[in-house]
Design an enzyme around this catalytic site. Structure first.
Site, PDB file in Angstrom:
ATOM      1  N   SER A 103       0.837  -1.200   0.000  1.00  0.00           N
ATOM      2  CA  SER A 103       0.000   0.000   0.000  1.00  0.00           C
ATOM      3  C   SER A 103       0.875   1.254   0.000  1.00  0.00           C
ATOM      4  O   SER A 103       1.673   1.455  -0.908  1.00  0.00           O
ATOM      5  CB  SER A 103      -0.965  -0.051   1.184  1.00  0.00           C
ATOM      6  OG  SER A 103      -1.973   0.916   1.058  1.00  0.00           O
ATOM      7  N   ASP A 238      -9.429  -6.425  -4.487  1.00  0.00           N
ATOM      8  CA  ASP A 238      -9.038  -5.208  -3.772  1.00  0.00           C
ATOM      9  C   ASP A 238     -10.055  -4.104  -4.063  1.00  0.00           C
ATOM     10  O   ASP A 238     -10.199  -3.674  -5.202  1.00  0.00           O
ATOM     11  CB  ASP A 238      -7.648  -4.771  -4.245  1.00  0.00           C
ATOM     12  CG  ASP A 238      -7.035  -3.650  -3.406  1.00  0.00           C
ATOM     13  OD1 ASP A 238      -7.798  -2.780  -2.926  1.00  0.00           O
ATOM     14  OD2 ASP A 238      -5.804  -3.635  -3.252  1.00  0.00           O
ATOM     15  N   HIS A 266      -7.677  -5.243  -0.052  1.00  0.00           N
ATOM     16  CA  HIS A 266      -6.623  -4.274   0.258  1.00  0.00           C
ATOM     17  C   HIS A 266      -6.240  -4.498   1.715  1.00  0.00           C
ATOM     18  O   HIS A 266      -6.792  -3.866   2.627  1.00  0.00           O
ATOM     19  CB  HIS A 266      -7.121  -2.846   0.029  1.00  0.00           C
ATOM     20  CG  HIS A 266      -6.013  -1.841   0.042  1.00  0.00           C
ATOM     21  ND1 HIS A 266      -5.169  -1.654  -1.025  1.00  0.00           N
ATOM     22  CD2 HIS A 266      -5.577  -0.992   1.011  1.00  0.00           C
ATOM     23  CE1 HIS A 266      -4.286  -0.730  -0.743  1.00  0.00           C
ATOM     24  NE2 HIS A 266      -4.501  -0.320   0.495  1.00  0.00           N
TER      25      HIS A 266
END
Length: 310
Positions: A103, A238, A266
């Site tokens: 991320s 995601d 995610h």
């Protein structure tokens, strides 16, 4: 696994923990926004270390036992987080490292590979993007899911009382459900990790500072300059950075390998995908053939210098 220790880096102290042989190639794990090192699961780190890597995880500033600042007033920008990663390699005596970023940490890893190519032996990008979700000037990247967009429009989850351990744990469990894909959420596991993160943190509320920092020159236009072997691991479910973001990274970084993680959202890779994650990271960070065709450790596959042993 070693005990935690604080290292002075760029005017702050970063809390670091290592796994495996200090003389093995360094694998630096760079976490996402507001995530302490605890979110890199112990067992995942141990499995990577058992593959012959010196695994390093750390609390970014404003998380865990690293230096924290008052909530709502971070006196640093995104460039400082990038400098922390480079400075940590210096503090460890590592000439280069195999980077694994997730991320926000994946964004930092991309920038590090562009601006400090000699420090990057290989690059693994998990649940990240070359530019962020959709928006002006980025029509090629899919937007976040309609459900997540609606949740954001409603104001998202109400922040907890950061002094209340159980309230903070419940907040992170709800967040895991929000960002998870189609794989089931192991609430007991998330509660354990979130609880340990709270216990280790000097100021749990300060981690929210990551959402307020600015700066950080976009590097999407320069991804073609990345020469390090690159692996893109991306969840097929995601909701924040849909799979097209991983596809874009694999297209724009020369020679990048894209591996789908079925059902992952995610989130930090859950145990269901560890077999794939571990095998792929060990493969990208392993010795590669030299130009002469003989196998050897490349210059980038260095571990910690022998005179400096964490």
């Amino acid at each position: 696994m070693t005990t935690e220790r604080l290292l002075p880096v760029n005017g702050v102290e970063l809390c670091v923990q290592t796994f495996g042989d200090p003389a093995a190639p360094v694998l630096l794990l760079i976490g996402g926004a507001e995530a302490s090192m605890d979110w890199w699961d112990d067992e995942l780190c141990e499995r990577l270390a058992s593959g012959g890597r010196h695994v390093v995880r750390y609390d970014t500033r404003d998380t865990g036992r690293s230096t924290t600042f008052p909530p709502g007033a971070p006196p640093y920008d995104a460039d400082a987080l990038l400098g922390d990663a480079v400075g940590l390699l210096d503090a460890l005596g590592a000439q280069a490292a195999h980077l694994v970023g997730i991320s926000m940490g994946g964004g930092l890893a991309q920038r590090l590979a562009v601006h400090h190519p000699a420090r990057v032996a290989s690059l693994t990008l998990i649940a990240t993007s070359p530019a962020g979700p959709g928006g002006p000037g980025r029509p090629d990247l899919p937007p976040m899911s309609a459900e997540l967009a609606a949740r954001f429009a409603e104001g998202g989850d109400e922040p907890p009382d950061w002094a209340d351990r159980e309230a903070v744990i419940a907040y992170y469990v709800r967040g895991e459900h929000t960002y998870a894909g189609t794989l089931p959420v192991d609430e007991q596991r998330i509660r354990r990790i979130a609880g340990r993160a709270w216990d280790r943190s000097a100021s749990p509320a300060s981690a929210q500072n990551h959402w307020q920092i600015e700066g950080g020159e976009p590097v999407r236009a320069r991804l073609g300059e990345i020469a390090a072997p690159t692996l893109v691991l991306h969840g097929t479910a995601d909701p924040l950075f849909p799979y097209g973001h991983g596809e874009a990274l694999a297209r724009e970084i020369p020679g990048a390998r894209l591996v789908p993680l079925d059902g992952m959202g995610h989130q930090m890779p859950p145990p269901e995908v560890w077999d794939t994650v571990v095998a792929e990271i060990l493969a990208i960070s392993g010795p590669r053939p030299s130009p002469s065709g003989t196998s050897r450790q490349q210059a980038g596959d260095v571990g910690v210098r022998r005179e400096v042993r964490p």
